[in-house]
Design a protein around this motif. Structure first.
Motif, mmCIF file in Angstrom:
data_model
loop_
_atom_site.group_PDB
_atom_site.id
_atom_site.type_symbol
_atom_site.label_atom_id
_atom_site.label_comp_id
_atom_site.label_asym_id
_atom_site.label_seq_id
_atom_site.Cartn_x
_atom_site.Cartn_y
_atom_site.Cartn_z
ATOM 1 N N ASN A 241 51.086 -26.701 -6.265
ATOM 2 C CA ASN A 241 50.978 -26.640 -7.521
ATOM 3 C C ASN A 241 51.274 -25.384 -8.946
ATOM 4 N N HIS A 242 52.147 -25.692 -9.561
ATOM 5 C CA HIS A 242 52.006 -24.398 -10.520
ATOM 6 C C HIS A 242 51.068 -23.853 -11.557
ATOM 7 N N TYR A 243 50.608 -22.312 -11.843
ATOM 8 C CA TYR A 243 49.881 -21.542 -12.602
ATOM 9 C C TYR A 243 50.747 -20.978 -13.827
ATOM 10 N N PHE A 244 50.008 -20.383 -14.527
ATOM 11 C CA PHE A 244 50.386 -19.449 -15.305
ATOM 12 C C PHE A 244 49.613 -18.146 -14.974
ATOM 13 N N VAL A 245 49.867 -16.972 -14.949
ATOM 14 C CA VAL A 245 49.092 -15.924 -14.645
ATOM 15 C C VAL A 245 49.996 -14.484 -15.828
ATOM 16 N N ASP A 246 48.547 -13.896 -16.909
ATOM 17 C CA ASP A 246 49.744 -12.643 -17.620
ATOM 18 C C ASP A 246 48.805 -11.972 -16.910
ATOM 19 N N VAL A 247 49.129 -11.059 -16.113
ATOM 20 C CA VAL A 247 49.001 -9.708 -16.303
ATOM 21 C C VAL A 247 49.094 -8.475 -17.135
ATOM 22 N N ALA A 248 49.721 -8.274 -18.226
ATOM 23 C CA ALA A 248 49.919 -7.645 -18.906
ATOM 24 C C ALA A 248 48.730 -7.547 -19.939
ATOM 25 N N LYS A 261 40.118 -8.513 -17.608
ATOM 26 C CA LYS A 261 40.243 -9.450 -18.116
ATOM 27 C C LYS A 261 40.619 -10.401 -16.950
ATOM 28 N N HIS A 262 39.731 -11.578 -16.970
ATOM 29 C CA HIS A 262 40.425 -12.732 -15.610
ATOM 30 C C HIS A 262 40.806 -14.053 -16.770
ATOM 31 N N ASP A 263 41.568 -13.615 -18.472
ATOM 32 C CA ASP A 263 42.037 -15.129 -18.761
ATOM 33 C C ASP A 263 43.174 -15.238 -18.483
ATOM 34 N N ASN A 264 43.961 -14.984 -18.589
ATOM 35 C CA ASN A 264 44.754 -15.114 -18.008
ATOM 36 C C ASN A 264 45.433 -14.902 -16.498
ATOM 37 N N PHE A 265 44.823 -15.595 -15.512
ATOM 38 C CA PHE A 265 44.699 -15.412 -14.717
ATOM 39 C C PHE A 265 44.861 -17.563 -14.300
ATOM 40 N N LEU A 266 45.834 -17.214 -12.801
ATOM 41 C CA LEU A 266 45.857 -19.258 -13.459
ATOM 42 C C LEU A 266 45.396 -20.215 -13.877
ATOM 43 N N ARG A 267 45.832 -20.796 -14.897
ATOM 44 C CA ARG A 267 45.476 -21.014 -15.937
ATOM 45 C C ARG A 267 46.378 -22.602 -16.516
ATOM 46 N N THR A 268 46.110 -23.118 -16.904
ATOM 47 C CA THR A 268 47.144 -24.697 -16.911
ATOM 48 C C THR A 268 47.270 -23.701 -18.349
ATOM 49 N N SER A 292 55.461 -28.016 -21.257
ATOM 50 C CA SER A 292 54.751 -29.623 -20.515
ATOM 51 C C SER A 292 54.923 -29.464 -19.458
ATOM 52 N N ILE A 293 54.738 -28.519 -18.488
ATOM 53 C CA ILE A 293 54.590 -28.739 -17.106
ATOM 54 C C ILE A 293 53.397 -29.314 -16.978
ATOM 55 N N GLU A 294 53.268 -29.948 -15.198
ATOM 56 C CA GLU A 294 51.725 -30.068 -15.245
ATOM 57 C C GLU A 294 51.163 -29.282 -14.087
ATOM 58 N N VAL A 295 50.103 -28.704 -14.643
ATOM 59 C CA VAL A 295 49.280 -27.778 -14.191
ATOM 60 C C VAL A 295 48.467 -28.364 -13.841
ATOM 61 N N PRO A 296 47.289 -28.478 -12.542
ATOM 62 C CA PRO A 296 46.241 -28.221 -12.397
ATOM 63 C C PRO A 296 44.868 -28.164 -13.143
ATOM 64 N N ASP A 297 43.763 -28.013 -13.357
ATOM 65 C CA ASP A 297 42.920 -27.349 -13.566
ATOM 66 C C ASP A 297 41.738 -27.000 -12.475
ATOM 67 N N ASN A 298 42.612 -26.424 -11.667
ATOM 68 C CA ASN A 298 41.740 -26.281 -9.684
ATOM 69 C C ASN A 298 40.873 -25.633 -9.986
ATOM 70 N N PHE A 299 41.662 -23.953 -11.011
ATOM 71 C CA PHE A 299 40.518 -23.093 -11.451
ATOM 72 C C PHE A 299 39.821 -22.377 -12.185
ATOM 73 N N THR A 338 39.644 -23.621 1.000
ATOM 74 C CA THR A 338 40.270 -24.533 1.515
ATOM 75 C C THR A 338 40.030 -25.778 0.172
ATOM 76 N N SER A 339 38.679 -25.344 -0.549
ATOM 77 C CA SER A 339 37.251 -26.342 -1.936
ATOM 78 C C SER A 339 37.967 -25.833 -2.993
ATOM 79 N N HIS A 340 39.172 -24.220 -2.459
ATOM 80 C CA HIS A 340 39.819 -23.179 -4.251
ATOM 81 C C HIS A 340 38.153 -23.244 -4.460
ATOM 82 N N SER A 341 37.149 -22.442 -4.634
ATOM 83 C CA SER A 341 35.927 -22.099 -5.231
ATOM 84 C C SER A 341 34.743 -21.704 -4.209
ATOM 85 N N ALA A 342 34.250 -20.557 -5.175
ATOM 86 C CA ALA A 342 32.673 -20.107 -4.538
ATOM 87 C C ALA A 342 32.086 -20.690 -4.314
#
Length: 727
Positions: A241-248, A261-268, A292-299, A338-342
């Protein structure tokens, strides 16, 4: 870290390079080289008129050409012919490989020369000959050093998180180049090479470095750009699955190492759009639209979204500072890839507000409404900062391990901290909080030997700190002025005793201001060894025309000002972004005479066009601005402990008498008279925590008193108020 996924295992293969020598015409001389593990470029797919297989072959050809430091990329050698129809597609493939893979670390940016007739792209490098080989090893060695902190056992998102925070902590936005204070040669500010060399880069440099590191780990990473935003960030692939990240844009932009911040880490796509990426021309290097790329909200509910501080690896989980300026918590998360969660969280320690409030420099009655505590983990010891000291958490014990000396205290408060080469380095600053000053006013970082801190921990706990697990970091600092690094080793032979004086100021629409003054009653014996190293002022020999990059979002924090004479106070919030935001601005002025308070909101778009509105807001979408003016007078300080919430008169009970006292206090300050409550009483009186002492607090106390009178349940007033908010 070795490449581990999507890589073709060809360790025993060789590539034959055929060279015709002039001395022996017709004789073929064969040179053999070990082929590196080739990335699997099949994820790129079709590009323009090129099929998926042609695209993959072209990418492999570029990769090999860069790896062997060739003068050009000859696509025809692999059966791909360049023509006028596919030339742009092949150039895009070249740009992608050069930007996102380590083999392109020393490629020179600029105009690309190509020949459809010969199916080649000419390559230009930053170095030549033997110097190229030396620099190639040097800069790829830097990538190796960064990746040495990554464990194979982590999930891909944990690896991505570690590298996201590593870059944001150890590197800074290149404001000197952005504001024209320096001129970088070869457009270094736009590249991973420039970021490693200078410790600074703009958004494209952040994105390139992040992509190169992830692709080294076998995690697919590409660049995303927007002409409308004049900005670049990343799209990465986690478990298909694809996710967006903006470190800058997750970096603090202030040089405060540890504020992330982590507002732009693994986002839809929608989440990124809401985080100021509000343009409809997102595209990859191949020109494909990504809005419009499909990005799941797993994170979308991940634990890292709750902190604006760097997250550190601790034991078999992750450590984060969470909470508010009045209640900062050291939180430990165990993560399941595995579950992608804490799967669990534990609060290891809650900082007292006296250690998490940063006062406005020179004004002990006003403070910033965000905390600047940052944490670092070295050899299993958790270190964290306060405004004037460093603390350690170890084996369930919390202790102060270093306090700023008088000279340091006159320089500023502690803003930022990181571990490097056996030292814990802490930054000193007054209050910069403006992006433009970041380019000309570097923060001074002092270093203290970690071993001396560990000895302090061992002395306090009686436990031995394990060695050999110190953080491996590389900090690269380039400033427009000479940089001085001071290393201090402190040995305390007698533990000082302290008297703590706590004061508080109640303000409108802000949190409570808490001031802590620490007085040492027995002076410790201190041996200080100081080493000062001054680097030379960097020089620039060439001038480069810089391409405009969109200025990152910057917000100036509101300060509180106290005076006894008529004063005009102006608070300005500057937001450089296209997306309208909701901003609450509060100005509190303490005075005995009429006071004029003005709030100005300035919104700057991509260009220097500005709209200024006084006591109002103008924007393309709704913006909320709240301005409150009040008067108050603060009484003298006291060394008594804080009074429990609700017990405004300090008699040990919460009842109607406390409500009456609060109303009397509110009536007096509303008319400009002297307050009747001490600072501690004011803290206790603000039962709803909104920073205001008024009839609402009195009403809460009366409701609580009535509840206790008719119920047998034992309930604190804080729990009672929280329950009312819930329902």
């Amino acid at each position: 870290m070795p490449r581990k996924k999507r890589l073709k295992k060809t360790a025993t293969a060789v590539i034959s390079v055929f060279l015709l020598t002039q001395s022996s015409p017709g004789v073929i001389v064969v040179a053999e080289y070990d082929i590196p593990s080739m990335p699997d470029f099949s994820y790129i797919g079709d590009v323009g008129s090129l099929s998926a297989q042609q695209t993959r072959t072209a990418a492999e050809t570029v990769y090999e050409s860069l790896y062997f430091h060739k003068d050009n990329v000859d696509f025809s050698s692999r059966g791909v012919k360049m023509n006028n129809r596919n030339a742009d597609d092949l150039i895009a493939i070249y740009r992608h490989v050069a930007a996102c893979y380590d083999v392109g670390i020393l490629v020179k940016k600029g105009v690309i020369s190509y020949s459809p007739y010969s199916s080649t792209i000419s390559l230009s490098y930053l170095y030549s000959g033997s110097e190229y080989n030396e620099k190639f090893r040097e800069y790829n060695g830097m990538l190796d050093d960064i990746l040495s902190g990554v464990s194979e056992s982590w999930s891909d998102e944990e690896k991505a998180l570690y590298l996201h925070d590593y870059i944001a902590v150890r590197f800074d936005y290149d404001y000197p180049a952005y504001y024209g204070a320096v001129s970088r040669q070869d457009k270094e500010q736009y590249s991973a090479y420039g970021m490693l060399k200078n410790g600074l880069a703009v958004c494209e440099g952040y994105s390139e470095l992040y992509a190169k590191l992830l692709n080294r780990l076998g995690i697919e990473a590409q660049l995303v750009t927007s002409d409308e935003l004049r900005h670049a960030w990343n799209i990465i692939c986690i478990d298909g699955n694809h996710y967006f990240v903006d470190v800058a844009w997750d970096d603090s932009f202030l040089g405060y190492k540890g504020i992330v911040k982590h507002d732009n880490f693994l986002r839809t796509a929608d989440e990124m759009f809401d985080e100021n990426h509000d343009a409809n021309d997102w595209k990859d290097v191949f020109g494909r639209n990504l809005n419009s790329i499909e990005v799941p909200d797993n994170f979308s509910n991940a634990f890292w979204l709750g902190t604006k501080k760097a997250i550190k690896r601790y034991q078999d989980g992750w450590l984060a500072l969470t909470g508010t300026v009045k209640s900062t918590k050291v939180e430990y998360y165990r993560y399941d890839g595995t579950s992608h969660s804490a799967v669990s969280s534990e609060t290891l320690y809650t900082l007292p507000s006296t250690d998490s409030i940063w006062f406005v420099w020179g004004d002990k009655r006003s403070y910033w409404t965000e905390s600047f505590n940052v944490a670092e983990v070295v050899s299993g010891v958790i270190y964290y900062t306060s405004p004037t000291a460093l603390y350690a958490l170890y084996k369930g014990r919390n202790m102060k391990v270093y306090e700023l000396n008088d000279v340091e205290k006159s320089t500023g408060y502690i803003y930022g901290m990181y571990a490097d080469n056996g030292k814990l380095c802490y930054g000193l600053d007054t209050e910069r909080h403006n992006a433009d000053k970041s380019g000309t006013v570097p923060i001074k970082y002092n270093g203290i030997a970690i071993r001396s801190l560990e000895e302090k921990v061992e002395s306090e706990t009686g436990e031995t700190v394990p060695s050999g697990t110190s953080v491996n970091t590389t900090i690269i600092t380039t400033t427009t002025k000479p940089t001085t690094t001071t290393t201090t080793t402190v040995t305390t032979t007698k533990k000082p005793t302290t008297t703590t004086t706590t004061t508080a100021t109640t303000t409108k629409e802000s949190t409570t201001t808490t001031t802590t003054t620490v007085t040492t009653t027995k002076k410790p014996t201190t041996t200080t060894t100081t080493t000062v190293t001054t680097t030379k002022k960097p020089t620039t020999t060439t001038t480069t025309t810089l391409t405009t990059t969109k200025k990152p979002t910057t917000t100036t924090t509101t300060t509180l000002t106290t005076t006894k004479k008529p004063t005009t106070t102006t608070t300005t919030i500057v937001t450089t972004t296209k997306k309208p935001t909701t901003t609450t601005t509060t100005t509190v002025t303490t005075t005995k005479k009429p006071t004029t308070t003005t709030t100005t909101i300035v919104t700057t778009t991509k260009k220097p066009t500005t709209t200024t509105t006084t006591m109002a807001t103008t924007t393309t979408k709704p913006t909320t601005t709240t301005t409150v003016t009040t008067t108050t007078t603060i009484t003298t300080t006291t060394t008594a402990p804080l009074i429990p919430h609700g017990d405004a008169n300090g008699d040990g009970r919460v009842d109607a008498v406390d409500a009456s006292v609060i109303l009397a206090h509110y009536a007096r300050i509303s008319t400009g008279s002297r307050a009747i409550l001490s600072r501690e009483q004011q803290l206790a009186a603000d039962v709803n925590g909104d920073g205001i002492i008024d009839a609402v607090d009195a009403s809460c106390i009366l409701s609580y008193y009535a509840y206790l009178s008719t119920h047998t349940e034992t309930l604190s007033i804080d729990a009672f108020i929280d329950r009312r908010r819930t329902y």
